[in-house]
Scaffold this motif. Sequence first.
Motif, PDB file in Angstrom:
ATOM      1  N   MET A 137      14.268 -26.222 -36.454  1.00  0.00           N
ATOM      2  CA  MET A 137      13.189 -26.357 -35.674  1.00  0.00           C
ATOM      3  C   MET A 137      13.347 -26.551 -34.247  1.00  0.00           C
ATOM      4  SD  MET A 137       9.579 -28.857 -36.479  1.00  0.00           S
ATOM      5  CE  MET A 137       9.981 -30.079 -35.320  1.00  0.00           C
ATOM      6  N   PHE A 138      14.356 -27.526 -33.959  1.00  0.00           N
ATOM      7  CA  PHE A 138      14.769 -27.949 -32.516  1.00  0.00           C
ATOM      8  C   PHE A 138      15.247 -26.598 -31.965  1.00  0.00           C
ATOM      9  CE2 PHE A 138      17.760 -29.645 -29.553  1.00  0.00           C
ATOM     10  CZ  PHE A 138      16.984 -30.500 -28.750  1.00  0.00           C
ATOM     11  N   ASP A 139      15.870 -25.753 -32.732  1.00  0.00           N
ATOM     12  CA  ASP A 139      16.591 -24.670 -32.136  1.00  0.00           C
ATOM     13  C   ASP A 139      15.497 -23.695 -31.736  1.00  0.00           C
ATOM     14  OD1 ASP A 139      19.318 -25.466 -32.510  1.00  0.00           O
ATOM     15  OD2 ASP A 139      19.544 -24.489 -34.127  1.00  0.00           O
ATOM     16  N   LYS A 140      14.436 -23.586 -32.347  1.00  0.00           N
ATOM     17  CA  LYS A 140      13.413 -22.610 -32.123  1.00  0.00           C
ATOM     18  C   LYS A 140      12.649 -23.232 -30.729  1.00  0.00           C
ATOM     19  CE  LYS A 140      12.605 -20.535 -36.284  1.00  0.00           C
ATOM     20  NZ  LYS A 140      11.891 -20.082 -37.435  1.00  0.00           N
ATOM     21  N   LEU A 141      12.574 -24.620 -30.625  1.00  0.00           N
ATOM     22  CA  LEU A 141      11.699 -25.262 -29.334  1.00  0.00           C
ATOM     23  C   LEU A 141      12.680 -24.925 -28.387  1.00  0.00           C
ATOM     24  CD1 LEU A 141      10.214 -28.352 -31.181  1.00  0.00           C
ATOM     25  CD2 LEU A 141       9.207 -26.355 -30.327  1.00  0.00           C
ATOM     26  N   MET A 142      14.034 -25.144 -28.352  1.00  0.00           N
ATOM     27  CA  MET A 142      14.781 -25.028 -27.258  1.00  0.00           C
ATOM     28  C   MET A 142      15.024 -23.605 -26.921  1.00  0.00           C
ATOM     29  SD  MET A 142      16.053 -27.717 -26.190  1.00  0.00           S
ATOM     30  CE  MET A 142      17.366 -27.186 -25.236  1.00  0.00           C
ATOM     31  N   ALA A 143      14.689 -22.682 -27.757  1.00  0.00           N
ATOM     32  CA  ALA A 143      14.674 -21.279 -27.340  1.00  0.00           C
ATOM     33  C   ALA A 143      13.242 -20.759 -26.721  1.00  0.00           C
ATOM     34  CB  ALA A 143      14.762 -20.254 -28.828  1.00  0.00           C
ATOM     35  N   ALA A 144      12.262 -21.526 -27.375  1.00  0.00           N
ATOM     36  CA  ALA A 144      11.062 -21.241 -26.502  1.00  0.00           C
ATOM     37  C   ALA A 144      11.195 -21.810 -24.960  1.00  0.00           C
ATOM     38  CB  ALA A 144       9.805 -21.898 -27.236  1.00  0.00           C
ATOM     39  N   GLN A 145      11.656 -22.813 -24.896  1.00  0.00           N
ATOM     40  CA  GLN A 145      11.903 -23.606 -23.371  1.00  0.00           C
ATOM     41  C   GLN A 145      12.653 -22.517 -22.707  1.00  0.00           C
ATOM     42  OE1 GLN A 145      10.327 -26.122 -22.022  1.00  0.00           O
ATOM     43  NE2 GLN A 145      11.249 -25.237 -20.187  1.00  0.00           N
ATOM     44  N   GLN A 146      13.644 -22.054 -23.108  1.00  0.00           N
ATOM     45  CA  GLN A 146      14.598 -21.163 -22.339  1.00  0.00           C
ATOM     46  C   GLN A 146      13.683 -20.040 -22.000  1.00  0.00           C
ATOM     47  OE1 GLN A 146      18.233 -19.969 -24.466  1.00  0.00           O
ATOM     48  NE2 GLN A 146      18.953 -19.139 -22.645  1.00  0.00           N
ATOM     49  N   LYS A 147      12.970 -19.296 -22.876  1.00  0.00           N
ATOM     50  CA  LYS A 147      12.378 -18.111 -22.659  1.00  0.00           C
ATOM     51  C   LYS A 147      11.269 -18.517 -21.518  1.00  0.00           C
ATOM     52  CE  LYS A 147      10.592 -13.919 -23.660  1.00  0.00           C
ATOM     53  NZ  LYS A 147      11.304 -12.908 -23.583  1.00  0.00           N
ATOM     54  N   ALA A 148      10.845 -19.451 -21.731  1.00  0.00           N
ATOM     55  CA  ALA A 148       9.784 -19.994 -20.420  1.00  0.00           C
ATOM     56  C   ALA A 148      10.290 -19.942 -18.976  1.00  0.00           C
ATOM     57  CB  ALA A 148       9.034 -21.213 -20.862  1.00  0.00           C
ATOM     58  N   ASP A 149      11.715 -20.671 -19.168  1.00  0.00           N
ATOM     59  CA  ASP A 149      12.236 -20.638 -17.863  1.00  0.00           C
ATOM     60  C   ASP A 149      12.878 -19.371 -17.463  1.00  0.00           C
ATOM     61  OD1 ASP A 149      12.101 -23.580 -18.015  1.00  0.00           O
ATOM     62  OD2 ASP A 149      14.304 -23.839 -18.846  1.00  0.00           O
ATOM     63  N   GLU A 150      13.263 -18.413 -18.153  1.00  0.00           N
ATOM     64  CA  GLU A 150      13.505 -17.034 -17.919  1.00  0.00           C
ATOM     65  C   GLU A 150      12.340 -16.228 -17.164  1.00  0.00           C
ATOM     66  OE1 GLU A 150      14.953 -15.211 -21.363  1.00  0.00           O
ATOM     67  OE2 GLU A 150      16.637 -16.425 -21.505  1.00  0.00           O
ATOM     68  N   ILE A 151      11.056 -16.522 -17.829  1.00  0.00           N
ATOM     69  CA  ILE A 151      10.037 -15.909 -17.305  1.00  0.00           C
ATOM     70  C   ILE A 151       9.659 -16.489 -15.735  1.00  0.00           C
ATOM     71  CG2 ILE A 151       7.314 -15.641 -17.518  1.00  0.00           C
ATOM     72  CD1 ILE A 151       8.091 -15.634 -20.699  1.00  0.00           C
ATOM     73  N   LYS A 152       9.533 -17.774 -15.701  1.00  0.00           N
ATOM     74  CA  LYS A 152       9.386 -18.443 -14.561  1.00  0.00           C
ATOM     75  C   LYS A 152      10.548 -17.583 -13.523  1.00  0.00           C
ATOM     76  CE  LYS A 152       7.355 -22.707 -14.649  1.00  0.00           C
ATOM     77  NZ  LYS A 152       7.312 -24.071 -14.582  1.00  0.00           N
ATOM     78  N   LYS A 153      11.705 -17.417 -13.794  1.00  0.00           N
ATOM     79  CA  LYS A 153      12.738 -16.922 -12.748  1.00  0.00           C
ATOM     80  C   LYS A 153      12.296 -15.314 -12.722  1.00  0.00           C
ATOM     81  CE  LYS A 153      16.663 -19.855 -14.058  1.00  0.00           C
ATOM     82  NZ  LYS A 153      17.794 -20.000 -14.956  1.00  0.00           N
ATOM     83  N   ARG A 154      12.051 -14.636 -13.604  1.00  0.00           N
ATOM     84  CA  ARG A 154      11.346 -13.471 -13.546  1.00  0.00           C
ATOM     85  C   ARG A 154      10.241 -13.409 -12.614  1.00  0.00           C
ATOM     86  NH1 ARG A 154      11.390 -11.486 -18.519  1.00  0.00           N
ATOM     87  NH2 ARG A 154       9.063 -11.691 -18.789  1.00  0.00           N
ATOM     88  N   LEU A 155       9.326 -14.143 -12.755  1.00  0.00           N
ATOM     89  CA  LEU A 155       8.116 -14.006 -11.825  1.00  0.00           C
ATOM     90  C   LEU A 155       8.633 -14.231 -10.353  1.00  0.00           C
ATOM     91  CD1 LEU A 155       5.425 -16.049 -14.157  1.00  0.00           C
ATOM     92  CD2 LEU A 155       5.776 -13.550 -13.459  1.00  0.00           C
ATOM     93  N   ASP A 156       9.619 -14.899 -10.024  1.00  0.00           N
ATOM     94  CA  ASP A 156      10.112 -15.107  -8.708  1.00  0.00           C
ATOM     95  C   ASP A 156      10.629 -13.779  -7.987  1.00  0.00           C
ATOM     96  OD1 ASP A 156       9.754 -17.883  -8.401  1.00  0.00           O
ATOM     97  OD2 ASP A 156      11.550 -18.402  -8.911  1.00  0.00           O
ATOM     98  N   THR A 157      10.758 -12.728  -9.070  1.00  0.00           N
ATOM     99  CA  THR A 157      11.363 -11.630  -8.417  1.00  0.00           C
ATOM    100  C   THR A 157      10.280 -10.499  -8.482  1.00  0.00           C
ATOM    101  OG1 THR A 157      11.908 -10.801 -10.539  1.00  0.00           O
ATOM    102  CG2 THR A 157      13.583 -11.911  -9.299  1.00  0.00           C
ATOM    103  N   VAL A 158       9.111 -10.894  -9.068  1.00  0.00           N
ATOM    104  CA  VAL A 158       7.945  -9.863  -8.785  1.00  0.00           C
ATOM    105  C   VAL A 158       7.002 -10.162  -7.741  1.00  0.00           C
ATOM    106  CG1 VAL A 158       5.719  -9.072 -10.358  1.00  0.00           C
ATOM    107  CG2 VAL A 158       8.004  -9.785 -11.486  1.00  0.00           C
ATOM    108  N   SER A 159       6.997  -8.973  -7.096  1.00  0.00           N
ATOM    109  CA  SER A 159       5.967  -9.047  -5.929  1.00  0.00           C
ATOM    110  C   SER A 159       4.633  -8.633  -5.989  1.00  0.00           C
ATOM    111  CB  SER A 159       6.646  -8.393  -4.525  1.00  0.00           C
ATOM    112  OG  SER A 159       7.887  -8.811  -4.274  1.00  0.00           O
TER     113      SER A 159
END
Length: 101
Positions: A1-23
């Motif tokens: 369960m903890f692994d899935k939560l960590m993966a979800a958090q990592q995915k959210a961080d990746e999205i935030k970084k990607r949004l920085d590159t979208v104009s």
Amino acid sequence: MFDKLMAAQQKADEIKKRLDTVSVFAEVEGGAIRITATANKAITAIEIDEEFYKQADKEEIEELLLTAINKALAQADIVSATEMQAATKDMLGGLGGMFGQ
């Protein structure tokens, strides 16, 4: 369960970084003022047509800048919400297994 939560958090961080590159862009008065921002709502450029700038008064420029900025931020909201919605769907689909679904 903890692994899935960590993966979800990592995915959210990746999205935030990607949004920085979208104009996103917005313009008013047929392009006389153009605003560029990231999907994370950071204004990255303001362009004002030189001829328009020479002819417009201060109040008109200020009003149009506000309009253009708000349009750009609204565009950023749409892109961000779409990305987050897709990610949430993916995350919830992955977390569903934790609850026997």
